[in-house]
Design a protein around this motif. Sequence first.
Motif, PDB file in Angstrom:
ATOM      1  N   ALA A 154      19.928  64.274 -34.173  1.00  0.00           N
ATOM      2  CA  ALA A 154      18.771  64.078 -34.211  1.00  0.00           C
ATOM      3  C   ALA A 154      18.052  63.247 -33.070  1.00  0.00           C
ATOM      4  N   LEU A 155      19.036  62.089 -32.696  1.00  0.00           N
ATOM      5  CA  LEU A 155      18.771  61.125 -31.844  1.00  0.00           C
ATOM      6  C   LEU A 155      18.422  61.546 -30.318  1.00  0.00           C
ATOM      7  N   PRO A 156      19.145  62.559 -29.773  1.00  0.00           N
ATOM      8  CA  PRO A 156      18.600  63.112 -28.436  1.00  0.00           C
ATOM      9  C   PRO A 156      17.221  63.662 -28.449  1.00  0.00           C
ATOM     10  N   TYR A 157      17.027  64.166 -29.498  1.00  0.00           N
ATOM     11  CA  TYR A 157      15.578  64.590 -29.656  1.00  0.00           C
ATOM     12  C   TYR A 157      14.351  63.683 -29.677  1.00  0.00           C
ATOM     13  N   GLY A 203      19.734  64.397 -16.420  1.00  0.00           N
ATOM     14  CA  GLY A 203      20.303  65.090 -17.761  1.00  0.00           C
ATOM     15  C   GLY A 203      21.566  65.738 -17.301  1.00  0.00           C
ATOM     16  N   ALA A 204      21.628  66.198 -16.040  1.00  0.00           N
ATOM     17  CA  ALA A 204      23.061  66.811 -15.505  1.00  0.00           C
ATOM     18  C   ALA A 204      23.822  65.790 -15.553  1.00  0.00           C
ATOM     19  N   LEU A 205      23.746  64.323 -14.823  1.00  0.00           N
ATOM     20  CA  LEU A 205      24.572  63.315 -14.808  1.00  0.00           C
ATOM     21  C   LEU A 205      25.236  63.205 -16.303  1.00  0.00           C
ATOM     22  N   SER A 206      24.393  63.157 -17.328  1.00  0.00           N
ATOM     23  CA  SER A 206      24.766  62.816 -18.626  1.00  0.00           C
ATOM     24  C   SER A 206      25.776  64.073 -19.218  1.00  0.00           C
ATOM     25  N   TRP A 207      25.598  65.166 -18.954  1.00  0.00           N
ATOM     26  CA  TRP A 207      26.212  66.257 -19.244  1.00  0.00           C
ATOM     27  C   TRP A 207      27.487  66.091 -18.639  1.00  0.00           C
ATOM     28  N   MET A 219      25.498  58.468 -26.816  1.00  0.00           N
ATOM     29  CA  MET A 219      24.836  57.761 -25.778  1.00  0.00           C
ATOM     30  C   MET A 219      24.546  58.945 -24.489  1.00  0.00           C
ATOM     31  N   ALA A 220      25.646  59.658 -24.564  1.00  0.00           N
ATOM     32  CA  ALA A 220      25.486  60.675 -23.622  1.00  0.00           C
ATOM     33  C   ALA A 220      24.503  61.729 -23.880  1.00  0.00           C
ATOM     34  N   VAL A 221      24.653  62.182 -25.108  1.00  0.00           N
ATOM     35  CA  VAL A 221      23.947  63.256 -25.716  1.00  0.00           C
ATOM     36  C   VAL A 221      22.184  62.869 -25.924  1.00  0.00           C
ATOM     37  N   CYS A 222      22.181  61.379 -25.997  1.00  0.00           N
ATOM     38  CA  CYS A 222      20.580  60.926 -25.658  1.00  0.00           C
ATOM     39  C   CYS A 222      20.322  61.129 -24.420  1.00  0.00           C
ATOM     40  N   GLY A 223      21.214  60.892 -23.330  1.00  0.00           N
ATOM     41  CA  GLY A 223      20.851  61.035 -21.868  1.00  0.00           C
ATOM     42  C   GLY A 223      20.514  62.443 -21.568  1.00  0.00           C
ATOM     43  N   ILE A 224      21.197  63.357 -22.177  1.00  0.00           N
ATOM     44  CA  ILE A 224      20.641  64.699 -22.072  1.00  0.00           C
ATOM     45  C   ILE A 224      19.345  65.198 -22.428  1.00  0.00           C
ATOM     46  N   GLY A 225      19.329  64.784 -23.688  1.00  0.00           N
ATOM     47  CA  GLY A 225      17.818  64.662 -24.206  1.00  0.00           C
ATOM     48  C   GLY A 225      16.956  64.359 -23.317  1.00  0.00           C
ATOM     49  N   ILE A 226      16.961  62.917 -23.033  1.00  0.00           N
ATOM     50  CA  ILE A 226      16.029  62.176 -22.110  1.00  0.00           C
ATOM     51  C   ILE A 226      15.714  63.036 -20.738  1.00  0.00           C
ATOM     52  N   GLY A 227      16.697  63.599 -20.191  1.00  0.00           N
ATOM     53  CA  GLY A 227      16.601  64.286 -19.066  1.00  0.00           C
ATOM     54  C   GLY A 227      15.995  65.688 -18.981  1.00  0.00           C
ATOM     55  N   MET A 228      16.450  66.328 -19.964  1.00  0.00           N
ATOM     56  CA  MET A 228      15.906  67.599 -20.143  1.00  0.00           C
ATOM     57  C   MET A 228      14.807  67.801 -20.716  1.00  0.00           C
ATOM     58  N   PHE A 229      14.497  67.137 -21.665  1.00  0.00           N
ATOM     59  CA  PHE A 229      12.948  67.167 -22.366  1.00  0.00           C
ATOM     60  C   PHE A 229      12.051  66.452 -21.387  1.00  0.00           C
ATOM     61  N   GLY A 230      12.577  65.342 -20.737  1.00  0.00           N
ATOM     62  CA  GLY A 230      11.628  64.750 -19.631  1.00  0.00           C
ATOM     63  C   GLY A 230      11.069  65.655 -18.514  1.00  0.00           C
ATOM     64  N   ALA A 231      11.852  66.711 -18.031  1.00  0.00           N
ATOM     65  CA  ALA A 231      11.499  67.432 -17.214  1.00  0.00           C
ATOM     66  C   ALA A 231      10.547  68.513 -17.636  1.00  0.00           C
TER      67      ALA A 231
END
Length: 437
Positions: A293-296, A327-331, A346-358
């Motif tokens: 749930a953390l990435p969300y 998000g791409a960098l985190s992937w 931490m990486a999947v949280c970065g993906i969540g930040i990037g992808m949902f932020g866009a």
Amino acid sequence: MAAAHAPGTPAAELDETYRIVSRRLIPFLIVCYIMAYIDRSNIGIAKLGFMDTLGFSEAVYGLAGGLFYLGYSLFEVPSNLWMKRIGARLTIARIMFLWSLFSAMTAFMLVPWHFYTLRFLLGVAEAGFFPGVLLYLSYWAPAARRARMTAQFMAAMALAGIIANPLGGVIMTSMEGVAGLHGWQWLFLIEGLPGCALAVVAFFYLTNKPSEAKWLTDRQKTLLAEDLEREAVVTGVQKHGRFVDAIKDPRFFSLAIMAAAMISGLAGLALWIPTIIRESGIKDMVTVGLLSALPYVFGVVAQQMIARSSDRRQERRWHAAAPALFGALSWLCLPLAQGNVVLSVMAVCGIGIGMFGATGPFWSLPATYLKGTAAAGGIAIITTCGAAAGFVSPIIVGWLIDHTGSMASAQIYFGSLLAFGATLLVVLAGAKPKPAA
């Protein structure tokens, strides 16, 4: 500016009208999309149960995951064009009832073709909901105010992730063996069936357009109509009213490709994040659900902050591209964290930040360039391109995992695709369209 928006002025009345519209529509649409996203993505946590029970391979899982998007893409444009004719409330109610039914029926799958058929039908049923809501919001607010409304609606994706995975872990653990059913079967039933009742509520609660809204005064309806009519003049942005003109615009192609990258990445997050967490070293199902749930959680915070900034600055392109690149960098960094719980989270949280932020700024862009029939068809075509990529990507990823024995190549695939889409958005979305003939 302060004087213009002082109490009693037309600007203040308009601001209050939009607050009423937002309070009336957005919370209910969020609840509907939470239900949709849970029913779409709950196979991610259910996978940890039914794969062993039914003996499915990663390739079977990937194909079934992709077939959802095939059904979605085939029926998305017809659904959106039909909604323009019959209205939002009937369309949304129909979509919700059918997707809930097919999701619940997944509890009784036994062999791969059951899985394939139900996921395809789930995609067919849900087709048109997301682009339909984007079109629906364009009836109620101009582009200048829409990024925040879009982001508020799309917060449902992140909220569903926050709710679904922990809830799924609890259901699968606590309901295992009840009435002779596996925990994953109870998961599909408990999360699927309530949407049928919500569909009935949607039919009676939603209003097709401002002129039909009994909860607005005549003055408020007039203010909305005048503001929407002013939109093209105020923004100075050339909009295409004919679909044939829209598809000649390079901005349209940049949006379609970026949608493909984003929807593929979000599908990858939903379908494989519990597996990523488990492979980092966590075995307890409830803990996997909570960490998933953390990435969300981080994603929904970034989503709202970036959307507010986008509306305040009236800028969309970079507000969509920059988070997507993050998000791409985190992937791309995720394979380096394999086997390490902290770094993987931490990486999947970065993906969540990037992808949902866009999402907020990006999904506000189509209605900035399109209007009328071009908006109905164009928004659906853009999301259809995304859905087509959502069909292909899980199949590719399932094949890569089966043949390499690792998720690293799949994570590189998602990161590269998202980086390409974001770069193309920066380059093409700023291009000037050719004048219509």
